[in-house]
Design a protein around this motif. Structure first.
Motif, short mmCIF file in Angstrom:
data_model
loop_
_atom_site.label_atom_id
_atom_site.label_comp_id
_atom_site.label_asym_id
_atom_site.label_seq_id
_atom_site.Cartn_x
_atom_site.Cartn_y
_atom_site.Cartn_z
N THR A 130 -71.57 96.27 -2.05
CA THR A 130 -70.89 96.35 -3.34
C THR A 130 -70.71 97.79 -3.82
O THR A 130 -70.13 98.01 -4.89
N SER A 131 -71.23 98.75 -3.07
CA SER A 131 -71.06 100.16 -3.41
C SER A 131 -69.59 100.47 -3.64
O SER A 131 -68.72 100.06 -2.86
N ASP A 132 -69.29 101.20 -4.73
CA ASP A 132 -67.90 101.47 -5.09
C ASP A 132 -67.12 102.13 -3.97
O ASP A 132 -65.98 101.78 -3.69
N ILE A 133 -67.75 103.09 -3.29
CA ILE A 133 -67.05 103.83 -2.23
C ILE A 133 -66.70 102.91 -1.07
O ILE A 133 -65.56 102.86 -0.61
N PHE A 134 -67.67 102.14 -0.59
CA PHE A 134 -67.43 101.25 0.54
C PHE A 134 -66.51 100.10 0.14
O PHE A 134 -65.64 99.69 0.91
N ALA A 135 -66.68 99.58 -1.08
CA ALA A 135 -65.86 98.45 -1.53
C ALA A 135 -64.39 98.86 -1.59
O ALA A 135 -63.50 98.10 -1.16
N GLU A 136 -64.10 100.05 -2.09
CA GLU A 136 -62.72 100.52 -2.16
C GLU A 136 -62.14 100.70 -0.76
O GLU A 136 -60.97 100.38 -0.50
N GLU A 137 -62.94 101.23 0.15
CA GLU A 137 -62.50 101.40 1.54
C GLU A 137 -62.14 100.05 2.16
O GLU A 137 -61.09 99.91 2.80
N LEU A 138 -63.00 99.05 1.96
CA LEU A 138 -62.75 97.74 2.54
C LEU A 138 -61.53 97.07 1.91
O LEU A 138 -60.80 96.35 2.58
N ARG A 139 -61.30 97.30 0.62
CA ARG A 139 -60.10 96.76 -0.02
C ARG A 139 -58.84 97.32 0.64
O ARG A 139 -57.86 96.60 0.85
N GLU A 140 -58.85 98.61 0.94
CA GLU A 140 -57.70 99.23 1.59
C GLU A 140 -57.47 98.62 2.97
O GLU A 140 -56.32 98.39 3.38
N TYR A 141 -58.55 98.36 3.70
CA TYR A 141 -58.41 97.74 5.02
C TYR A 141 -57.87 96.32 4.90
O TYR A 141 -57.08 95.87 5.73
N LYS A 142 -58.30 95.60 3.87
CA LYS A 142 -57.80 94.24 3.66
C LYS A 142 -56.30 94.26 3.39
O LYS A 142 -55.57 93.39 3.89
N ILE A 143 -55.82 95.24 2.62
CA ILE A 143 -54.39 95.35 2.36
C ILE A 143 -53.63 95.66 3.64
O ILE A 143 -52.56 95.09 3.91
N ALA A 144 -54.17 96.57 4.47
CA ALA A 144 -53.52 96.89 5.74
C ALA A 144 -53.44 95.66 6.64
O ALA A 144 -52.40 95.38 7.25
#
Length: 252
Positions: A130-144
């Motif tokens: 749930t870390s903000d940095i990792f969560a944002e990274e994973l969101r970007e991968y989900k969009i890709a």
């Protein structure tokens, strides 16, 4: 680029897989357990270079898994100039699970996982860690991934299989190494649109020249096609487009 899943399987078996600090031991071992059970029989897709992804938004009505167990792989250039391999193991059972791995300088790391009712869920899903940095990274991968699956499920996209050489497979077998995976890429068959030459009437007649972004189009219920980005319009002048998001603070 090919497929690096066999390399990751070897790294996991040899206990060379690193883990993001914010992932607990229990979460790590559960993700590895799922990976070991699912990865060897997964269908592999090569998504190419993320920096060359078309500037489009996913169409979530089209976002669905082509097979129950899939490995999606892409690459990009890191800020230090090094090449990064990103892999996403997608498992769909009672829920959709995306386990994300990254390889930098020959070292694999487990980055986290995304859980949702379905792959098309774009508002309600859970991210670990749930870390903000990792969560944002994973969101970007989900969009890709969602963008790739949108294109994959258009009707004018052909899946092309790339099979490893037989000699190379036999050599790996003799060394008791994990066999290389065949993988799939996409080829878009995009016909020229006759609609661009149609005469428009009324206030829309002779529109100014502008850039039309690539996008999926539903031409009948359940049937989609891919419309290529192009310059359209015959009128005088030119229109340019840009997109921005403004974030307003709610703090008083």
């Amino acid at each position: 680029m090919g497929c690096h899943l066999h390399n990751l399987i070897d790294a996991v078996r040899q206990k060379e897989l690193m883990c993001a600090d914010s992932i607990s031991d229990d979460e790590f071992f559960e993700m590895v357990r799922v990976f070991n059970n699912i990865a060897p029989q997964s269908i592999c897709f090569d998504m190419g270079d993320i920096d060359k992804f078309p500037d489009i938004a996913p169409v979530y009505e089209l976002v669905k898994e082509p097979f129950p167990d899939c490995w999606f792989e892409l690459n990009f250039t890191n800020i230090d100039g090094g090449q990064v391999v990103l892999g996403m193991l997608v498992v769909v059972r009672d829920q959709a699970q995306i386990i994300v791995f990254r390889k930098i300088r020959k070292q694999w790391m487990l980055r986290g996982a995304i859980f949702a009712d379905t792959l098309s869920s774009w508002q309600r899903y859970e991210i670990i860690p749930t870390s903000d940095i990792f969560a944002e990274e994973l969101r970007e991968y989900k969009i890709a991934l969602s963008t790739f699956l949108s294109a994959l499920n258009c009707n004018n996209v052909e899946r092309v299989e790339h099979t490893p050489e037989t000699k190379l497979q036999k050599a790996r077998q003799k060394k008791e190494k994990q066999p290389l995976f065949s993988h799939w890429t996409l080829e878009l068959s995009i016909p020229r649109s006759s609609q661009e030459n149609q005469i428009l009437n009324g206030i829309h007649a002779r529109p100014r020249v502008h850039l039309r972004r690539g996008h999926p189009r539903q031409y009948k219920p359940g049937k989609w096609t891919w419309v290529q980005p192009c310059v359209v319009g015959t009128g005088k002048g030119i229109v340019t487009k840009d997109y921005a998001a403004n974030f307003v603070s709610t703090e008083k």
